[in-house]
Design a protein around this motif. Structure first.
Motif, short mmCIF file in Angstrom:
data_model
loop_
_atom_site.label_atom_id
_atom_site.label_comp_id
_atom_site.label_asym_id
_atom_site.label_seq_id
_atom_site.Cartn_x
_atom_site.Cartn_y
_atom_site.Cartn_z
N ASP A 33 21.32 4.81 -3.26
CA ASP A 33 22.67 4.56 -2.77
C ASP A 33 22.79 3.08 -2.41
N ARG A 34 23.42 2.33 -3.27
CA ARG A 34 23.62 0.90 -3.03
C ARG A 34 24.96 0.70 -2.33
N ARG A 35 24.93 -0.09 -1.27
CA ARG A 35 26.13 -0.25 -0.45
C ARG A 35 26.47 -1.73 -0.29
N LEU A 36 27.74 -1.97 -0.22
CA LEU A 36 28.25 -3.31 0.03
C LEU A 36 29.44 -3.19 0.96
N GLY A 37 29.47 -3.95 2.03
CA GLY A 37 30.55 -3.79 3.00
C GLY A 37 30.98 -5.10 3.61
N SER A 38 31.98 -5.02 4.44
CA SER A 38 32.51 -6.16 5.18
C SER A 38 32.66 -5.74 6.63
N ARG A 39 32.22 -6.58 7.52
CA ARG A 39 32.25 -6.23 8.94
C ARG A 39 33.67 -6.25 9.49
N MET A 40 33.83 -5.55 10.61
CA MET A 40 35.13 -5.45 11.26
C MET A 40 34.93 -5.54 12.77
N HIS A 41 35.71 -6.42 13.42
CA HIS A 41 35.67 -6.57 14.87
C HIS A 41 37.07 -6.30 15.42
N VAL A 42 37.15 -5.39 16.37
CA VAL A 42 38.42 -5.06 17.01
C VAL A 42 38.29 -5.38 18.50
N ARG A 43 39.13 -6.29 18.96
CA ARG A 43 39.15 -6.60 20.40
C ARG A 43 40.33 -5.86 21.03
N VAL A 44 40.00 -4.94 21.89
CA VAL A 44 41.02 -4.14 22.56
C VAL A 44 41.48 -4.90 23.80
N ALA B 170 49.66 -10.58 5.55
CA ALA B 170 50.23 -11.13 6.78
C ALA B 170 49.20 -11.26 7.89
N LEU B 171 48.09 -10.56 7.77
CA LEU B 171 47.05 -10.65 8.80
C LEU B 171 46.13 -11.85 8.62
N GLY B 172 46.23 -12.51 7.48
CA GLY B 172 45.43 -13.70 7.26
C GLY B 172 45.08 -13.89 5.81
N LYS B 173 44.65 -15.10 5.51
CA LYS B 173 44.23 -15.44 4.15
C LYS B 173 42.81 -15.99 4.19
N ALA B 174 42.07 -15.71 3.10
CA ALA B 174 40.69 -16.17 2.99
C ALA B 174 39.88 -15.79 4.23
N ARG B 175 40.06 -14.58 4.67
CA ARG B 175 39.36 -14.12 5.87
C ARG B 175 37.90 -13.80 5.52
N PRO B 176 36.96 -14.22 6.38
CA PRO B 176 35.55 -13.88 6.10
C PRO B 176 35.25 -12.42 6.38
N ASN B 177 36.03 -11.80 7.26
CA ASN B 177 35.83 -10.39 7.60
C ASN B 177 37.11 -9.87 8.25
N PHE B 178 37.08 -8.63 8.66
CA PHE B 178 38.25 -8.04 9.30
C PHE B 178 38.13 -8.22 10.81
N GLY B 179 39.12 -8.91 11.39
CA GLY B 179 39.14 -9.10 12.82
C GLY B 179 40.52 -8.84 13.37
N TYR B 180 40.59 -8.03 14.43
CA TYR B 180 41.89 -7.66 15.00
C TYR B 180 41.84 -7.76 16.52
N THR B 181 43.01 -8.05 17.07
CA THR B 181 43.22 -7.93 18.51
C THR B 181 44.38 -6.96 18.69
N ALA B 182 44.12 -5.87 19.38
CA ALA B 182 45.13 -4.79 19.46
C ALA B 182 45.07 -4.14 20.82
N ALA B 183 46.19 -3.54 21.19
CA ALA B 183 46.28 -2.79 22.44
C ALA B 183 45.85 -1.35 22.20
N PRO B 184 45.41 -0.66 23.23
CA PRO B 184 45.08 0.76 23.05
C PRO B 184 46.26 1.52 22.47
N GLY B 185 46.02 2.36 21.47
CA GLY B 185 47.06 3.13 20.81
C GLY B 185 47.69 2.45 19.61
N ALA B 186 47.32 1.20 19.34
CA ALA B 186 47.92 0.47 18.21
C ALA B 186 47.39 1.00 16.88
N VAL B 187 48.22 0.84 15.82
CA VAL B 187 47.82 1.23 14.47
C VAL B 187 47.96 0.00 13.57
#
Length: 404
Positions: free
Chosen positions: A158-169, A41-58
């Motif tokens: 230690d080989r690592r692979l990740g996806s970035r995340m942006h949270v706009r408060v 429900a947060l999106g499809k084919a997203r290049p990364n994790f991006g959220y807009t949330a209020a303080p205290g949101a989960v």
């Protein structure tokens, strides 16, 4: 040999910086896996994790991990804060380095996940925004980590692979970009009339609370905007709040005494509109030292020639004055000699009044006395010629008086 552990970061740019939905890591030439955000429900084919949330949101979301190998792989999963490297790429803090923002907001139910060969596993996690979170952008990422042992060296990588995340408060956004520490260094050329190089150094700082990208232009001008030139600088990366990037640019400009460099930035919030341009400026002296030295040498030569000419003229004047003085001295010496000769002649011809003078008287009668004629002589200084004339006249008179 005792095994040693070496942490190595393996986060392909396609995943962290580009829009690719799937990234793959490779263990040696054969072991590979991939991660990407799940479609929900947060999106499809997203290049990364991006959220807009209020303080205290989960926020609840999922990470997909795909094993491209023919054997099961077990990964560690965790979150970390993000930062921008000196090369302009987004990176995540290495394992063992504590996070302070998004890295502490993300929680996985389990710290490890095992993915069967050729399968994809959904790894759920939650993002809890603190009630005290400040408005603006906060960046981090979720990481999968696989330890690979090298039997030949005894090192575990230690080989690592990740996806970035942006949270706009939510809250007041204040995007702001500044140019700081702008310096200009000018270096002239050996050619007295050729251009030199102006090196412009500056730091771009994100002083706001949002991520920012920016275009830039660098211009160097002489007095009154004359003799200007443009300079090229490396492109700026996306800057997270509080981050900075240092750049240098070099322009070829003619020395004009004083040059001024101006750096113009046009910032943009990702997904937003461009902001008002920001300008930083600085200056430096652009003195053509080769030309100055040449002019000084020329002036020294001119002054030397003039001084030599003046000295020659003064010498000639001194010689002429000496010759004139010598001639005048000779004339004065001759006049004194003539005066001395005249005095001597007068002394030789002077009659002694005490000496008797024989006068012949006529027998029959005395000659009548001729009246004396007084000669009027102009008053003036007695000269040698006057004295000689008087002496001759006196001598002549005496002879005439001596005749019968």
């Amino acid at each position: 040999m005792t095994a040693r552990t070496l942490a190595a970061l393996l986060i392909p740019p396609l995943l962290l910086l580009g829009p690719a939905p799937l990234a793959a890591a490779q263990e040696s030439p054969s072991v590979t896996w991939g991660v990407r955000p799940a479609d929900n429900a947060l999106g499809k084919a997203r290049p990364n994790f991006g959220y807009t949330a209020a303080p205290g949101a989960v926020i609840a979301d999922e990470l997909l991990v795909t094993n491209h190998e023919r054997r099961a792989l077990t990964f560690r999963v965790y979150a970390a804060d993000a930062f921008t490297t000196s090369s302009g790429q987004l990176d995540l803090l290495p394992a063992g380095t504590p996070s302070e923002h998004v890295g502490t907001w993300v929680a996985f139910p389990e710290g490890e996940v095992t993915v069967q060969a050729g399968q994809t596993a959904q790894v759920p996690f939650t993002v809890t925004v603190p009630a005290s979170a400040t408005p603006g952008d906060h960046s981090g990422g979720v990481v999968t980590s696989l330890g690979v042992a090298d039997a030949s060296s005894g090192i575990t990588v230690d080989r690592r692979l990740g996806s970035r995340m942006h949270v706009r408060v939510g809250g007041a956004l204040a995007p702001s970009l500044q140019v700081r520490d702008l310096t200009v260094d000018y270096a002239g050329s050996a050619n007295p009339v050729g251009p030199g190089s102006a090196k412009i150094s500056y730091t771009v700082v994100n002083t706001g609370n949002t991520r920012l990208t920016a275009t830039q232009s660098v211009r160097v001008d002489g007095p009154f905007g004359w003799l200007g030139a443009d300079a090229e600088a490396a492109a700026l990366p996306e800057l997270l709040p509080g981050e900075s990037a240092t750049r240098e640019a070099v322009a070829s400009v003619l020395p004009s005494g004083r040059i001024t460099a101006a750096v113009t930035l046009v910032a943009m919030v990702p997904g937003g509109t461009a902001l008002e341009p920001v300008v930083g400026s600085g200056g430096a002296l652009a003195i053509p030292w080769a030309t100055v030295i040449s002019l000084l040498l020329l002036l020294c030569a001119v002054f030397g020639l003039r001084a030599r000419a003046r000295a020659r003229k003064a010498g000639e004047e001194r010689r002429i004055a000496a010759a004139v003085d010598a001639a005048l001295n000779r004339d004065r010496g001759g006049s004194k000699a003539d005066a001395a000769s005249a005095e001597k002649a007068k002394a030789d011809t002077a009659v002694d009044p005490a000496a008797p003078i024989d006068r012949a008287e006529p027998a029959d009668s005395a000659a009548p006395a001729e009246p004396e004629t007084a000669e009027t002589k102009p008053a003036g200084p007695e000269t040698a010629e006057t004295r000689i004339a008087e002496s001759k006249a006196a001598e002549t008179g005496t002879d005439q008086a001596a005749k019968p």
